[in-house]
Design a protein around this motif. Sequence first.
Motif, PDB file in Angstrom:
ATOM      1  N   CYS A   1       0.842  -1.198   0.000  1.00 18.77           N
ATOM      2  CA  CYS A   1       0.000   0.000   0.000  1.00 18.77           C
ATOM      3  C   CYS A   1       0.873   1.242   0.000  1.00 18.77           C
ATOM      4  O   CYS A   1       1.910   1.285   0.665  1.00 18.77           O
ATOM      5  CB  CYS A   1      -0.918   0.001   1.215  1.00 18.77           C
ATOM      6  SG  CYS A   1      -2.144   1.316   1.142  1.00 18.77           S
TER       7      CYS A   1
ATOM      8  N   CYS B   1      -0.117   4.169   1.116  1.00 17.08           N
ATOM      9  CA  CYS B   1      -0.605   5.181   2.049  1.00 17.08           C
ATOM     10  C   CYS B   1       0.543   5.646   2.959  1.00 17.08           C
ATOM     11  O   CYS B   1       1.520   4.942   3.154  1.00 17.08           O
ATOM     12  CB  CYS B   1      -1.764   4.641   2.886  1.00 17.08           C
ATOM     13  SG  CYS B   1      -1.343   3.373   4.085  1.00 17.08           S
TER      14      CYS B   1
ATOM     15  N   CYS C   1      -6.584   2.982   7.012  1.00 12.54           N
ATOM     16  CA  CYS C   1      -6.483   2.816   5.557  1.00 12.54           C
ATOM     17  C   CYS C   1      -7.323   1.617   5.133  1.00 12.54           C
ATOM     18  O   CYS C   1      -7.184   0.527   5.663  1.00 12.54           O
ATOM     19  CB  CYS C   1      -5.036   2.609   5.135  1.00 12.54           C
ATOM     20  SG  CYS C   1      -4.869   2.281   3.371  1.00 12.54           S
TER      21      CYS C   1
ATOM     22  N   PHE D   1      -7.181   0.054   2.391  1.00 16.90           N
ATOM     23  CA  PHE D   1      -6.429  -0.913   1.589  1.00 16.90           C
ATOM     24  C   PHE D   1      -5.625  -1.869   2.463  1.00 16.90           C
ATOM     25  O   PHE D   1      -5.546  -3.051   2.206  1.00 16.90           O
ATOM     26  CB  PHE D   1      -5.461  -0.187   0.651  1.00 16.90           C
ATOM     27  CG  PHE D   1      -6.142   0.561  -0.458  1.00 16.90           C
ATOM     28  CD1 PHE D   1      -6.608  -0.105  -1.571  1.00 16.90           C
ATOM     29  CD2 PHE D   1      -6.295   1.933  -0.387  1.00 16.90           C
ATOM     30  CE1 PHE D   1      -7.222   0.577  -2.602  1.00 16.90           C
ATOM     31  CE2 PHE D   1      -6.910   2.629  -1.418  1.00 16.90           C
ATOM     32  CZ  PHE D   1      -7.370   1.946  -2.523  1.00 16.90           C
ATOM     33  N   CYS D   2      -4.983  -1.321   3.511  1.00 14.40           N
ATOM     34  CA  CYS D   2      -4.004  -2.126   4.247  1.00 14.40           C
ATOM     35  C   CYS D   2      -4.268  -2.167   5.748  1.00 14.40           C
ATOM     36  O   CYS D   2      -3.532  -2.816   6.485  1.00 14.40           O
ATOM     37  CB  CYS D   2      -2.598  -1.603   3.985  1.00 14.40           C
ATOM     38  SG  CYS D   2      -2.283   0.004   4.736  1.00 14.40           S
TER      39      CYS D   2
HETATM   40 ZN   LIG Z   1      -2.665   1.703   3.284  1.00 11.92          ZN
END
Ligand SMILES: [Zn+2]
Length: 299
Positions: A234, A236, A268, A270-271
Amino acid sequence: MENLPADDVLHRFLLEHAGVRGVLVKLGPTWREVAARADYPPAVRALLGETLAASALLTGNIKLDGALSIELKSSGALRLLFAECTDQGRLRGLARWNEPLPESLALHELPDAGMAITIGNVERGQRYQGLVELQHAGVAEALENYFVQSEQLPARILLAADGEHAVGLMLQKLPDEGGHHAAQDEDAWNRIVHLTATLGVQELLTAAPEQLLYRLYHEESVRLFEPRALAFGCSCSRERVSGMLRSLGRDEVEAALAARDDQIEVICEFCAQRYHFDRIDAELLLNHNVVTAAPDTTQ
Ligand SMILES: [Zn+2]
């Protein structure tokens, strides 16, 4: 070749006699990591897996600086599909949806749907975006059509995903070079398409990449290039989350602080990385109008 990982790998290959180049992507742990982020209904999960495999597939034959992302938005039950693959082979993705899901998630039937492929480097602001026409039900057909239109060369794309694997196979006819007869090239392309059509979804999902290519194309002299490793990752960072909070504006940030004991927690999607901001952090970022590019150490 025996120690090659069977999963999380991108293979590029050339069918020399047929004048066809290809990319095969097989995701295992990377896909399971992405799929585990939310309680995805099977139909949404399948589309997300296919899109994730496709995002890696499309990096196979381009010189990539930054990342390639595929994003689908609609006003219907499937609100968002997003998948990204970086030039370092780091993948991430997510989907957002509303219940109840309709029986069919055919792309060309989604209301106000749009799909875009974005290639580029966010930090340097160099981006190219192409819009994918949604005239077909599946992600593979939509992308295939995009390639045929944008590169004026025949292409074939297969995508499949289940709970364990997400796999993609892409074939592109190479441009005619002098010395070849167009009719011969046409025959070769048709032969490859027919061979590829013998591939079932289960075999695509379960076979080891080299075995798959050998089974399909062993009479076509397959040239395999050095495989590339893929992994979940990720992009981020605290800097990016700060920028996001700053863009929300003071009122929103104040409201978020007030709602949770003067603490803001951003997770986050995503992760699952957690970012915390207290009142002092929030004041700093709100008064910090110039976005400075702090080194991103998360990658
Ligand atoms: Zn992330």
